[in-house]
Design a protein around this motif. Sequence first.
Motif, mmCIF file in Angstrom:
data_model
loop_
_atom_site.group_PDB
_atom_site.id
_atom_site.type_symbol
_atom_site.label_atom_id
_atom_site.label_comp_id
_atom_site.label_asym_id
_atom_site.label_seq_id
_atom_site.Cartn_x
_atom_site.Cartn_y
_atom_site.Cartn_z
ATOM 1 N N GLY A 210 -55.574 -50.257 -17.720
ATOM 2 C CA GLY A 210 -54.408 -49.261 -18.074
ATOM 3 C C GLY A 210 -52.929 -49.858 -18.311
ATOM 4 O O GLY A 210 -52.111 -49.274 -17.949
ATOM 5 N N GLY A 211 -52.876 -51.061 -18.738
ATOM 6 C CA GLY A 211 -51.874 -51.611 -19.167
ATOM 7 C C GLY A 211 -51.482 -51.487 -20.724
ATOM 8 O O GLY A 211 -52.265 -51.423 -21.478
ATOM 9 N N PRO A 212 -50.242 -51.469 -20.810
ATOM 10 C CA PRO A 212 -49.848 -50.993 -22.271
ATOM 11 C C PRO A 212 -50.200 -52.023 -23.307
ATOM 12 O O PRO A 212 -50.648 -51.509 -24.389
ATOM 13 C CB PRO A 212 -48.277 -50.852 -22.177
ATOM 14 C CG PRO A 212 -47.809 -51.469 -20.860
ATOM 15 C CD PRO A 212 -49.101 -51.340 -19.796
ATOM 16 N N VAL A 213 -50.378 -53.378 -22.946
ATOM 17 C CA VAL A 213 -50.586 -54.513 -23.973
ATOM 18 C C VAL A 213 -52.099 -54.047 -24.317
ATOM 19 O O VAL A 213 -52.488 -54.174 -25.544
ATOM 20 C CB VAL A 213 -50.267 -55.522 -23.531
ATOM 21 C CG1 VAL A 213 -50.763 -56.859 -24.623
ATOM 22 C CG2 VAL A 213 -48.702 -55.864 -23.061
ATOM 23 N N VAL A 214 -53.052 -54.232 -23.348
ATOM 24 C CA VAL A 214 -54.533 -53.857 -23.528
ATOM 25 C C VAL A 214 -54.550 -52.722 -24.428
ATOM 26 O O VAL A 214 -55.608 -52.848 -25.130
ATOM 27 C CB VAL A 214 -55.242 -54.140 -22.238
ATOM 28 C CG1 VAL A 214 -55.132 -53.059 -21.373
ATOM 29 C CG2 VAL A 214 -56.682 -54.435 -22.879
ATOM 30 N N MET A 215 -53.900 -51.624 -23.791
ATOM 31 C CA MET A 215 -54.284 -50.229 -24.974
ATOM 32 C C MET A 215 -53.906 -50.492 -26.219
ATOM 33 O O MET A 215 -54.688 -50.063 -26.948
ATOM 34 C CB MET A 215 -53.491 -49.296 -24.077
ATOM 35 C CG MET A 215 -54.137 -48.681 -22.728
ATOM 36 S SD MET A 215 -55.700 -47.824 -22.982
ATOM 37 C CE MET A 215 -56.966 -49.069 -22.494
ATOM 38 N N ALA B 48 -63.755 -33.935 -42.072
ATOM 39 C CA ALA B 48 -62.420 -34.218 -42.243
ATOM 40 C C ALA B 48 -62.301 -35.862 -43.039
ATOM 41 O O ALA B 48 -61.440 -36.112 -43.457
ATOM 42 C CB ALA B 48 -61.790 -34.477 -40.857
ATOM 43 N N ALA B 49 -63.549 -36.429 -43.197
ATOM 44 C CA ALA B 49 -63.546 -37.696 -44.049
ATOM 45 C C ALA B 49 -63.021 -38.940 -43.319
ATOM 46 O O ALA B 49 -63.236 -39.894 -43.626
ATOM 47 C CB ALA B 49 -63.085 -37.410 -45.264
ATOM 48 N N THR B 50 -62.096 -38.673 -42.397
ATOM 49 C CA THR B 50 -61.347 -39.937 -41.667
ATOM 50 C C THR B 50 -61.789 -39.795 -40.399
ATOM 51 O O THR B 50 -61.818 -38.756 -39.562
ATOM 52 C CB THR B 50 -59.978 -39.684 -42.081
ATOM 53 O OG1 THR B 50 -59.294 -38.481 -41.274
ATOM 54 C CG2 THR B 50 -59.351 -39.753 -43.484
ATOM 55 N N THR B 51 -61.786 -41.023 -39.551
ATOM 56 C CA THR B 51 -61.911 -41.332 -38.303
ATOM 57 C C THR B 51 -60.509 -41.543 -37.903
ATOM 58 O O THR B 51 -59.690 -41.989 -38.356
ATOM 59 C CB THR B 51 -62.904 -42.560 -38.200
ATOM 60 O OG1 THR B 51 -64.109 -41.933 -38.481
ATOM 61 C CG2 THR B 51 -62.752 -42.791 -36.424
ATOM 62 N N ILE B 52 -60.208 -40.755 -36.783
ATOM 63 C CA ILE B 52 -58.923 -41.037 -36.094
ATOM 64 C C ILE B 52 -59.100 -41.458 -34.627
ATOM 65 O O ILE B 52 -60.124 -41.478 -33.990
ATOM 66 C CB ILE B 52 -57.971 -39.450 -35.919
ATOM 67 C CG1 ILE B 52 -59.104 -38.686 -35.191
ATOM 68 C CG2 ILE B 52 -58.009 -39.057 -37.499
ATOM 69 C CD1 ILE B 52 -58.310 -37.283 -34.790
ATOM 70 N N ALA B 53 -57.928 -42.313 -34.275
ATOM 71 C CA ALA B 53 -57.913 -42.838 -32.939
ATOM 72 C C ALA B 53 -56.449 -42.620 -32.293
ATOM 73 O O ALA B 53 -55.578 -42.652 -32.995
ATOM 74 C CB ALA B 53 -58.258 -44.249 -33.044
ATOM 75 N N ALA B 54 -56.413 -42.793 -30.983
ATOM 76 C CA ALA B 54 -55.084 -42.823 -30.410
ATOM 77 C C ALA B 54 -55.290 -43.180 -28.920
ATOM 78 O O ALA B 54 -56.566 -43.017 -28.129
ATOM 79 C CB ALA B 54 -54.569 -41.315 -30.508
ATOM 80 N N ILE B 55 -54.176 -43.398 -28.300
ATOM 81 C CA ILE B 55 -54.390 -43.491 -26.847
ATOM 82 C C ILE B 55 -54.157 -42.181 -26.330
ATOM 83 O O ILE B 55 -53.099 -41.670 -26.567
ATOM 84 C CB ILE B 55 -53.344 -44.550 -26.571
ATOM 85 C CG1 ILE B 55 -53.520 -46.016 -26.744
ATOM 86 C CG2 ILE B 55 -53.116 -44.739 -24.702
ATOM 87 C CD1 ILE B 55 -52.262 -46.805 -26.586
ATOM 88 N N ALA B 56 -55.146 -42.162 -25.433
ATOM 89 C CA ALA B 56 -55.323 -40.597 -24.810
ATOM 90 C C ALA B 56 -54.461 -40.577 -23.198
ATOM 91 O O ALA B 56 -54.285 -39.344 -22.752
ATOM 92 C CB ALA B 56 -56.609 -39.870 -24.696
ATOM 93 N N THR B 57 -53.911 -41.522 -22.762
ATOM 94 C CA THR B 57 -53.426 -41.552 -21.415
ATOM 95 C C THR B 57 -52.071 -41.762 -21.451
ATOM 96 O O THR B 57 -51.436 -42.186 -22.392
ATOM 97 C CB THR B 57 -54.037 -42.783 -20.453
ATOM 98 O OG1 THR B 57 -54.329 -43.673 -21.417
ATOM 99 C CG2 THR B 57 -55.383 -42.376 -19.989
ATOM 100 N N ALA B 58 -51.169 -41.311 -20.437
ATOM 101 C CA ALA B 58 -49.820 -41.399 -20.456
ATOM 102 C C ALA B 58 -49.190 -42.736 -20.887
ATOM 103 O O ALA B 58 -49.991 -43.694 -20.287
ATOM 104 C CB ALA B 58 -49.136 -40.539 -19.390
ATOM 105 N N PRO B 59 -48.106 -43.035 -21.567
ATOM 106 C CA PRO B 59 -47.465 -44.315 -21.286
ATOM 107 C C PRO B 59 -47.325 -45.039 -20.255
ATOM 108 O O PRO B 59 -47.150 -44.269 -19.112
ATOM 109 C CB PRO B 59 -46.215 -43.924 -22.426
ATOM 110 C CG PRO B 59 -46.357 -42.877 -22.882
ATOM 111 C CD PRO B 59 -47.277 -41.924 -22.034
ATOM 112 N N GLY B 60 -47.322 -46.246 -20.021
ATOM 113 C CA GLY B 60 -47.041 -46.872 -18.773
ATOM 114 C C GLY B 60 -48.337 -47.563 -18.259
ATOM 115 O O GLY B 60 -49.307 -47.777 -18.847
#
Length: 458
Positions: free
Chosen positions: A98-103, A16-28
Amino acid sequence: MVEKPPTTPRPEAGSAATTIAAIATAPGRGGIGIVRVSGARLLDFCAALSGKKPAARLATVADFNSADGSVIDKGLLFHFPGPHSFTGEDVLELHGHGGPVVMQMLLARCLELGARLADPGEFTRRAYLNGKLDLAQAEAVADLIDASTTAAARSAVRSLQGEFSREVNALLAQLIELRMLVEATLDFPDEEVDFLEAADAFGRLDRLQHRLDEVFDRARQGRLLQGGLHVVLAGQPNVGKSSLLNRLAGDELAIVTSLPGTTRDLVRGTLQVEGIPLHVIDTAGLRETDDEIERIGIARSWQEIARADVVVLLVDARSGVGEADRAILAKLPNHLARLTVHNKIDLAARGPACHDDADGVTVALSAKSGEGIDLLRQVLLRIAGWQPTEDVFLARERHLRALAVTRAHIDQARERLPLLDLFAEELRLAQLALATITGDFSADDLLGEIFGRFCIGK
């Protein structure tokens, strides 16, 4: 020779040539939050982020560092090298607080290191493209997350484990074998019918149809588990629609008064009956009125009726079905299942009852006392076609359409006999339709629609 249906090109793992990232846990806020990363050769990425190159599939305690070397968070680092990972590529999971800011800070650091923000469902899409899941299993991931009942969750797990896919692949194998027999005879027109009879080709067709019907029935049950049944309560003002909604939901969702026209807009509630979600909608009383607001509510009621699976027409048990009620029944769309409820049997000195009649099914009950409510629940399940079983597949509407198209082509194939070239063509079309379920043949726009419904981070 019969070929397999054309398949969607799947790139090799990591291409896919690109590295992807995301927060995988629910918001909050939560005790633990997870940032997921997928791409090629991520050990250097690990080193830049944490100063460590962790061993595969072992938890490594690590500091997650910003570009200036300061610590963003301290947590656990997991490295799953491809192809033995969820996506088939290298996968990192950063388990932090699991704080939203640190995530967001951890995600921003991953983007600084060259990753891009993942699209909705992109991790699961890569798992599909890299051959880790077929399309039905990939959809089961989202269905498991979205399951609203225990029965739906269990069925989604069965599909995720490949039970639905195995049934579809078994049907495909039967289709391919039948096509091989048929097409092998096309070069020998003088012997084709005798050859097919000797090879039990028509018996194979009967068995294929029977098995396809079984799979369709199980999938249709699973569609009910996933989407539920949309039930609209309709009727004249003050017949007890809001009281019935509150009784079914077990909560005071709608305002109940003795004044006609109290409900002026739609009120919704969802309940479970034997694991099936019932989405019940209370509508404004259907009558002629000069009240502008009430007229808008009545117009919305008819719009909701047009989209319903079942319409429950409420009437007062003391007066029964009158001319105004018959006028409502006459305006209902023909395709809708309909159920007439005689409410307020407590005031009419009647007991609960249920019977079939010319207008569908009639149930007598009291929304106030609860008498006859169980009868109504069972009738709704019967109208939906629900049969309690433990082996249903959590199917989607597109799966049912594909199975229906497959059945139609197989029915057409039988009608084409003895024209075997047309018979063979219908079998080919049936195979193509069936193969779309697992993704052996899928259009790119179908993939975009499916994975675009996933949450980001999955």
